[in-house]
Design a protein around this motif. Sequence first.
Motif, PDB file in Angstrom:
ATOM      1  N   ASP A 163      15.782  71.128  43.156  1.00 43.23           N
ATOM      2  CA  ASP A 163      15.517  70.029  44.031  1.00 43.23           C
ATOM      3  C   ASP A 163      16.361  69.391  45.277  1.00 43.23           C
ATOM      4  O   ASP A 163      17.057  68.582  45.417  1.00 43.23           O
ATOM      5  CB  ASP A 163      16.101  68.925  42.598  1.00 43.23           C
ATOM      6  N   PRO A 164      16.158  69.981  46.199  1.00 42.84           N
ATOM      7  CA  PRO A 164      16.524  69.618  47.848  1.00 42.84           C
ATOM      8  C   PRO A 164      16.266  68.295  47.493  1.00 42.84           C
ATOM      9  O   PRO A 164      17.485  67.695  48.713  1.00 42.84           O
ATOM     10  CB  PRO A 164      16.687  70.728  48.769  1.00 42.84           C
ATOM     11  N   SER A 165      15.082  67.585  47.345  1.00 40.27           N
ATOM     12  CA  SER A 165      14.846  66.273  47.695  1.00 40.27           C
ATOM     13  C   SER A 165      16.034  65.167  46.928  1.00 40.27           C
ATOM     14  O   SER A 165      16.074  64.020  47.794  1.00 40.27           O
ATOM     15  CB  SER A 165      13.662  66.196  47.441  1.00 40.27           C
ATOM     16  N   VAL A 166      17.083  64.940  46.325  1.00 36.69           N
ATOM     17  CA  VAL A 166      17.646  64.770  45.469  1.00 36.69           C
ATOM     18  C   VAL A 166      18.848  65.143  46.006  1.00 36.69           C
ATOM     19  O   VAL A 166      20.016  66.205  46.053  1.00 36.69           O
ATOM     20  CB  VAL A 166      17.577  64.873  43.775  1.00 36.69           C
ATOM     21  N   LYS A 167      19.729  63.305  46.747  1.00 42.40           N
ATOM     22  CA  LYS A 167      21.487  63.643  47.204  1.00 42.40           C
ATOM     23  C   LYS A 167      21.974  63.358  45.631  1.00 42.40           C
ATOM     24  O   LYS A 167      21.480  62.505  44.536  1.00 42.40           O
ATOM     25  CB  LYS A 167      21.672  62.926  48.124  1.00 42.40           C
ATOM     26  N   VAL A 168      23.189  64.534  45.407  1.00 41.39           N
ATOM     27  CA  VAL A 168      23.675  64.362  43.768  1.00 41.39           C
ATOM     28  C   VAL A 168      25.287  63.974  44.271  1.00 41.39           C
ATOM     29  O   VAL A 168      25.339  64.905  45.497  1.00 41.39           O
ATOM     30  CB  VAL A 168      23.333  65.638  43.006  1.00 41.39           C
ATOM     31  N   ALA A 169      26.401  63.848  43.561  1.00 39.65           N
ATOM     32  CA  ALA A 169      27.780  64.097  43.043  1.00 39.65           C
ATOM     33  C   ALA A 169      27.967  64.467  42.487  1.00 39.65           C
ATOM     34  O   ALA A 169      27.317  64.593  41.271  1.00 39.65           O
ATOM     35  CB  ALA A 169      28.269  62.135  42.735  1.00 39.65           C
ATOM     36  N   VAL A 170      28.527  66.081  43.659  1.00 38.41           N
ATOM     37  CA  VAL A 170      29.016  66.868  42.552  1.00 38.41           C
ATOM     38  C   VAL A 170      30.782  67.091  42.120  1.00 38.41           C
ATOM     39  O   VAL A 170      31.652  66.282  43.416  1.00 38.41           O
ATOM     40  CB  VAL A 170      29.239  68.493  43.096  1.00 38.41           C
ATOM     41  N   LYS A 171      31.100  66.456  41.159  1.00 38.07           N
ATOM     42  CA  LYS A 171      32.381  66.738  40.052  1.00 38.07           C
ATOM     43  C   LYS A 171      33.287  67.957  40.089  1.00 38.07           C
ATOM     44  O   LYS A 171      32.677  67.990  38.996  1.00 38.07           O
ATOM     45  CB  LYS A 171      32.418  65.979  39.071  1.00 38.07           C
ATOM     46  N   VAL A 172      34.557  68.235  41.173  1.00 38.61           N
ATOM     47  CA  VAL A 172      34.939  69.098  40.099  1.00 38.61           C
ATOM     48  C   VAL A 172      36.164  69.211  40.159  1.00 38.61           C
ATOM     49  O   VAL A 172      36.742  68.333  40.614  1.00 38.61           O
ATOM     50  CB  VAL A 172      34.888  70.368  41.780  1.00 38.61           C
ATOM     51  N   GLN A 173      37.003  69.725  38.961  1.00 36.41           N
ATOM     52  CA  GLN A 173      38.326  70.466  38.945  1.00 36.41           C
ATOM     53  C   GLN A 173      39.178  70.622  39.829  1.00 36.41           C
ATOM     54  O   GLN A 173      38.379  71.713  39.753  1.00 36.41           O
ATOM     55  CB  GLN A 173      38.144  70.414  37.177  1.00 36.41           C
ATOM     56  N   LYS A 174      39.970  70.218  40.341  1.00 43.91           N
ATOM     57  CA  LYS A 174      41.035  70.710  40.905  1.00 43.91           C
ATOM     58  C   LYS A 174      41.468  72.709  40.746  1.00 43.91           C
ATOM     59  O   LYS A 174      42.232  71.738  38.577  1.00 43.91           O
ATOM     60  CB  LYS A 174      41.907  69.708  41.398  1.00 43.91           C
ATOM     61  N   PRO A 175      41.967  73.126  41.071  1.00 41.64           N
ATOM     62  CA  PRO A 175      42.040  74.636  40.957  1.00 41.64           C
ATOM     63  C   PRO A 175      43.239  74.897  40.130  1.00 41.64           C
ATOM     64  O   PRO A 175      43.720  75.743  38.436  1.00 41.64           O
ATOM     65  CB  PRO A 175      41.912  75.188  42.081  1.00 41.64           C
ATOM     66  N   GLU A 176      44.329  73.884  40.268  1.00 45.61           N
ATOM     67  CA  GLU A 176      45.505  73.675  39.853  1.00 45.61           C
ATOM     68  C   GLU A 176      45.387  73.412  38.231  1.00 45.61           C
ATOM     69  O   GLU A 176      47.050  74.521  37.124  1.00 45.61           O
ATOM     70  CB  GLU A 176      46.577  73.987  40.380  1.00 45.61           C
ATOM     71  N   ILE A 177      44.919  72.393  38.506  1.00 47.20           N
ATOM     72  CA  ILE A 177      44.551  71.945  37.040  1.00 47.20           C
ATOM     73  C   ILE A 177      44.420  72.432  35.323  1.00 47.20           C
ATOM     74  O   ILE A 177      45.136  72.789  34.151  1.00 47.20           O
ATOM     75  CB  ILE A 177      43.782  70.548  36.285  1.00 47.20           C
ATOM     76  N   LYS A 178      43.595  73.817  35.472  1.00 53.13           N
ATOM     77  CA  LYS A 178      43.551  74.385  33.834  1.00 53.13           C
ATOM     78  C   LYS A 178      44.907  75.552  33.903  1.00 53.13           C
ATOM     79  O   LYS A 178      45.048  75.325  32.809  1.00 53.13           O
ATOM     80  CB  LYS A 178      42.562  75.603  34.290  1.00 53.13           C
ATOM     81  N   LEU A 179      45.970  75.637  35.387  1.00 56.28           N
ATOM     82  CA  LEU A 179      46.702  76.399  35.153  1.00 56.28           C
ATOM     83  C   LEU A 179      48.091  75.387  34.305  1.00 56.28           C
ATOM     84  O   LEU A 179      48.681  75.986  33.863  1.00 56.28           O
ATOM     85  CB  LEU A 179      47.313  77.248  36.192  1.00 56.28           C
ATOM     86  N   GLN A 180      48.087  73.990  35.560  1.00 58.07           N
ATOM     87  CA  GLN A 180      48.646  73.471  34.650  1.00 58.07           C
ATOM     88  C   GLN A 180      48.975  72.660  33.276  1.00 58.07           C
ATOM     89  O   GLN A 180      50.373  71.937  32.509  1.00 58.07           O
ATOM     90  CB  GLN A 180      49.573  72.597  35.892  1.00 58.07           C
ATOM     91  N   ILE A 181      47.930  72.495  33.030  1.00 58.54           N
ATOM     92  CA  ILE A 181      47.785  71.461  31.550  1.00 58.54           C
ATOM     93  C   ILE A 181      48.713  71.612  30.404  1.00 58.54           C
ATOM     94  O   ILE A 181      49.429  70.812  29.835  1.00 58.54           O
ATOM     95  CB  ILE A 181      46.410  71.411  30.944  1.00 58.54           C
ATOM     96  N   ASP A 182      48.796  73.349  30.636  1.00 53.50           N
ATOM     97  CA  ASP A 182      49.465  73.587  28.880  1.00 53.50           C
ATOM     98  C   ASP A 182      51.256  73.486  29.197  1.00 53.50           C
ATOM     99  O   ASP A 182      52.064  72.642  28.853  1.00 53.50           O
ATOM    100  CB  ASP A 182      49.180  74.714  28.573  1.00 53.50           C
ATOM    101  N   TRP A 183      51.691  73.230  30.676  1.00 52.19           N
ATOM    102  CA  TRP A 183      52.816  72.991  30.848  1.00 52.19           C
ATOM    103  C   TRP A 183      52.777  71.844  30.607  1.00 52.19           C
ATOM    104  O   TRP A 183      54.636  71.306  30.425  1.00 52.19           O
ATOM    105  CB  TRP A 183      53.432  73.904  32.145  1.00 52.19           C
ATOM    106  N   ASP A 184      52.194  70.879  31.472  1.00 55.87           N
ATOM    107  CA  ASP A 184      52.697  69.472  31.556  1.00 55.87           C
ATOM    108  C   ASP A 184      52.347  68.921  30.146  1.00 55.87           C
ATOM    109  O   ASP A 184      53.305  67.769  29.908  1.00 55.87           O
ATOM    110  CB  ASP A 184      51.044  69.390  31.961  1.00 55.87           C
ATOM    111  N   LEU A 185      51.528  69.333  29.334  1.00 54.21           N
ATOM    112  CA  LEU A 185      51.296  68.432  27.735  1.00 54.21           C
ATOM    113  C   LEU A 185      53.041  69.196  26.815  1.00 54.21           C
ATOM    114  O   LEU A 185      53.345  68.374  26.453  1.00 54.21           O
ATOM    115  CB  LEU A 185      49.808  69.447  26.699  1.00 54.21           C
TER     116      LEU A 185
END
Length: 270
Positions: free
Chosen positions: A174-196
């Motif tokens: 639907d190119p007629s509608v402008k949207v906001a795309v929220k994207v997770q930063k790439p390093e978060i998936k790798l860091q989450i278990d270590w961080d917790l």
Amino acid sequence: MTYRLGKGMFVGALKQKWAKRACLGTAVLLSGYIYDKEIQASSIWRTVRTFSDVGIICLDYKINFRSEKGIDYLDKIHQRAARRLLRCCQENGGLFIKFGQSIAVQSSLLPPPFRKELSVLYDNAPSVSVDKIAPVIEQSFGGRRMDDLFDEFSTEAVASASVAQVHAARLKSDPSVKVAVKVQKPEIKLQIDWDLFTFRTCARIIQYAFGIPIMWSVQEVEQRLREELDFEREANNSELAQRDLDTLADGWLKRAVYIPKVHWEATCKQ
């Protein structure tokens, strides 16, 4: 003559042995650094930094905290601890920004310097380039290319937080509608278990060192953080909020609040 020659050969062999060990140690450390940086998104080094800073803060309180010396003296200790904690959160980034923000809101439990120093973590976090964001999107949608999903996609983020950033875009569907795309930063998936893991361990250290019962909250914090990283859950909550707004809110509130529409064909966990 023979003794001197033998001694010289022994010293030379010893130097050669230690040189080999030094080279091997350097190679191991360098390999570990490269592995941590390139494969683990510096998770191991971030953990080491955190343990070091938390250890220094605990020792500072253990050695220097003397209530009889007055409020001004104690505030200096609090300020040193808060500044060290702030620097640790800023250097680590990612979920550590969340940890610091959580500490900053505990105004009724912690000394004022912690709230004052850590409040700067609410400012916009730095964004990452679209070249690093694109693989996250493409992997989340089964290898489909960005050009297959979006008619337009802004090269610069319009907003950035600790674990995600937002780009303006137009969907292919639907190119007629402008949207906001929220994207997770790439390093978060790798860091989450270590961080917790680091968060849990630091909580145990503080509870053991000072007798402050905080472990009861660790499981709740971990659960909330993992839920916050699930964007499909966030999308469902957004639709629930829209439903409540439509059915329960008065006219003024409906006009004052806007909840973006969820495009499920372009939504995934990250």
